[in-house]
Enzyme design. Structure first.
Site, PDB file in Angstrom:
ATOM      1  N   ASN A 187       0.860  -1.178   0.000  1.00  0.00           N
ATOM      2  CA  ASN A 187       0.000   0.000   0.000  1.00  0.00           C
ATOM      3  C   ASN A 187       0.901   1.235   0.000  1.00  0.00           C
ATOM      4  O   ASN A 187       1.476   1.575   1.022  1.00  0.00           O
ATOM      5  CB  ASN A 187      -0.892  -0.046   1.254  1.00  0.00           C
ATOM      6  N   TRP A 188       1.002   1.854  -1.169  1.00  0.00           N
ATOM      7  CA  TRP A 188       1.926   2.995  -1.291  1.00  0.00           C
ATOM      8  C   TRP A 188       1.392   4.261  -0.627  1.00  0.00           C
ATOM      9  O   TRP A 188       2.109   5.233  -0.483  1.00  0.00           O
ATOM     10  CB  TRP A 188       2.220   3.285  -2.767  1.00  0.00           C
ATOM     11  N   LYS A 189       0.085   4.273  -0.305  1.00  0.00           N
ATOM     12  CA  LYS A 189      -0.562   5.469   0.258  1.00  0.00           C
ATOM     13  C   LYS A 189      -0.283   6.672  -0.659  1.00  0.00           C
ATOM     14  O   LYS A 189      -0.199   6.508  -1.872  1.00  0.00           O
ATOM     15  CB  LYS A 189      -0.095   5.697   1.696  1.00  0.00           C
ATOM     16  N   GLY A 223       2.843  -1.163   4.241  1.00  0.00           N
ATOM     17  CA  GLY A 223       2.890   0.261   3.897  1.00  0.00           C
ATOM     18  C   GLY A 223       4.328   0.699   3.663  1.00  0.00           C
ATOM     19  O   GLY A 223       4.886   0.501   2.584  1.00  0.00           O
ATOM     20  N   GLY A 224       4.942   1.262   4.684  1.00  0.00           N
ATOM     21  CA  GLY A 224       6.274   1.862   4.564  1.00  0.00           C
ATOM     22  C   GLY A 224       7.300   0.980   3.867  1.00  0.00           C
ATOM     23  O   GLY A 224       8.023   1.440   2.978  1.00  0.00           O
ATOM     24  N   GLU A 243      -7.051   4.673   7.627  1.00  0.00           N
ATOM     25  CA  GLU A 243      -6.868   6.099   7.318  1.00  0.00           C
ATOM     26  C   GLU A 243      -8.105   6.662   6.612  1.00  0.00           C
ATOM     27  O   GLU A 243      -8.426   7.836   6.762  1.00  0.00           O
ATOM     28  CB  GLU A 243      -5.589   6.281   6.477  1.00  0.00           C
ATOM     29  N   GLY A 298       2.400   2.369  10.687  1.00  0.00           N
ATOM     30  CA  GLY A 298       3.360   3.459  10.536  1.00  0.00           C
ATOM     31  C   GLY A 298       4.061   3.853  11.822  1.00  0.00           C
ATOM     32  O   GLY A 298       4.723   4.885  11.887  1.00  0.00           O
ATOM     33  N   SER A 354       3.353  -2.009  10.294  1.00  0.00           N
ATOM     34  CA  SER A 354       4.806  -2.059  10.527  1.00  0.00           C
ATOM     35  C   SER A 354       5.421  -3.420  10.201  1.00  0.00           C
ATOM     36  O   SER A 354       6.324  -3.874  10.903  1.00  0.00           O
ATOM     37  CB  SER A 354       5.137  -1.642  11.968  1.00  0.00           C
TER      38      SER A 354
HETATM   39  P1  PGA Z   1       2.799   0.352   7.583  1.00  0.00           P
HETATM   40  O1  PGA Z   1       1.340   0.557   6.915  1.00  0.00           O
HETATM   41  O2  PGA Z   1       3.351  -0.942   7.047  1.00  0.00           O
HETATM   42  O3  PGA Z   1       3.579   1.545   7.152  1.00  0.00           O
HETATM   43  O4  PGA Z   1       2.589   0.297   9.063  1.00  0.00           O
HETATM   44  C1  PGA Z   1       0.470  -0.540   6.728  1.00  0.00           C
HETATM   45  C2  PGA Z   1      -0.847  -0.052   6.151  1.00  0.00           C
HETATM   46  O5  PGA Z   1      -1.375   0.972   6.600  1.00  0.00           O
HETATM   47  O6  PGA Z   1      -1.409  -0.684   5.230  1.00  0.00           O
END
Ligand code: PGA
Length: 276
Positions: free
Chosen positions: A11-13, A234-235, A99, A173, A213
């Site tokens: 998920n690149w957001k 995500g990250g 989010e 995150g 995370s």
């Molecule tokens: P993160 O995000 O790996 O940066 O914690 C995961 C997500 O929100 O899908």
């Protein structure tokens, strides 16, 4: 147990310009083997869907969007329909990310309509659930997660095209991941609730990703849990080497602990066929 094929999605957001995204995909193509050990998707921002569709051409990587509207067309300024996403090359769409719930007030009826519309358009859905830290501390985790499942998933849906992502909000995150025990406990609960909605057989074939995370150094412990079928990342999905390593670990854990390197369910095979 039904054969569940592992599934890792990035998920690149709201990250990456076109130039940055091309660089990331180049790194990912170089780092990944041609035969992927699990299903893999990248979920870039809307503006990058078409060009990233070209970047994944000739690979087994699939494309996902981060959100969708529930209507097919109309006066909805700023929105995109599931059919538009499908036409842009998407196989999946993320729905109900925390989010979106937190900053855009999405819940209940809206999320159910989004899941329904996405499935009707032939997309696979990654439906996100998860509790806040306050809810966990108040021992409300199962109630919150159960409610989020019930508000959007109903028995008429094609369960084989639905992936659930358990993402504790306090782990997103923050660098603070759930322990494998915490993840397994909630994943097993999610599967039991899915069994009530869709029946035990369908629930046994559904994939439940962990998110929050996920990094190369915690991926093995998390994905080694029997009910953790992959990850929503995500990250770490923004770093080609880290994302590739997580995919590799997902494959190893799927083989070692679960023997899930099966064919997958019919819906999962249809998704695969759609892509070709
Ligand atoms: P993160 O995000 O790996 O940066 O914690 C995961 C997500 O929100 O899908």
């Amino acid at each position: 147990m039904a054969a569940r094929r592992g599934f890792v999605a990035g998920n690149w957001k709201m990250h990456n310009t076109l130039a940055e995204a091309r660089e990331l995909m180049k790194g990912l193509r170089e780092a990944l083997p041609k035969e992927l050990p699990v299903d893999v998707a990248v979920c870039p921002p809307f503006t990058l869907l078409y060009p990233m569709g070209r970047e994944i051409d000739g690979t087994a990587i699939k494309l996902g969007a981060q959100n969708t509207h529930f209507e097919a067309k109309g006066a909805f300024t700023g929105e995109l329909s599931p059919a538009m996403l499908k036409a842009a090359g998407c196989t999946y769409v993320i729905i109900g990310h925390s989010e979106r719930r937190q900053h855009f007030g999405e819940r209940g009826d809206v999320l159910r309509r989004k899941v329904t519309a996405a499935l009707a358009a032939g997309l696979g859905v990654i439906y996100c659930v998860g509790e806040t830290l306050g809810e966990r501390d108040a021992r409300m985790t199962m109630g919150v997660v159960g409610g989020q499942l019930n508000e959007a998933l109903v028995k008429e849906m094609d369960a084989s095209r639905v992936t659930v992502a358990y993402e504790p909000v306090w782990a997103i995150g923050t660098g603070r991941n759930a322990t494998p025990e915490q993840a397994q406990e909630v994943h097993a609960f999610i599967r039991s609730r899915l069994a009530l909605t869709f029946g035990p057989e369908a629930a046994g074939g559904m994939r439940i990703q962990y998110g929050g995370s996920v990094k190369p150094d915690n991926a093995a412990a998390l994905m080694g849990c029997p009910d953790v079928d992959g990850a929503l990342v995500g990250g770490a999905s923004l770093v080609a080497g880290d994302f590739a390593r997580i995919i590799e670990i997902a494959g190893t854990e799927a083989r070692r602990h679960k023997g899930t390197q099966g064919e997958g369910t019919k819906g999962q095979r249809d998704e695969e066929a759609d892509r070709r």
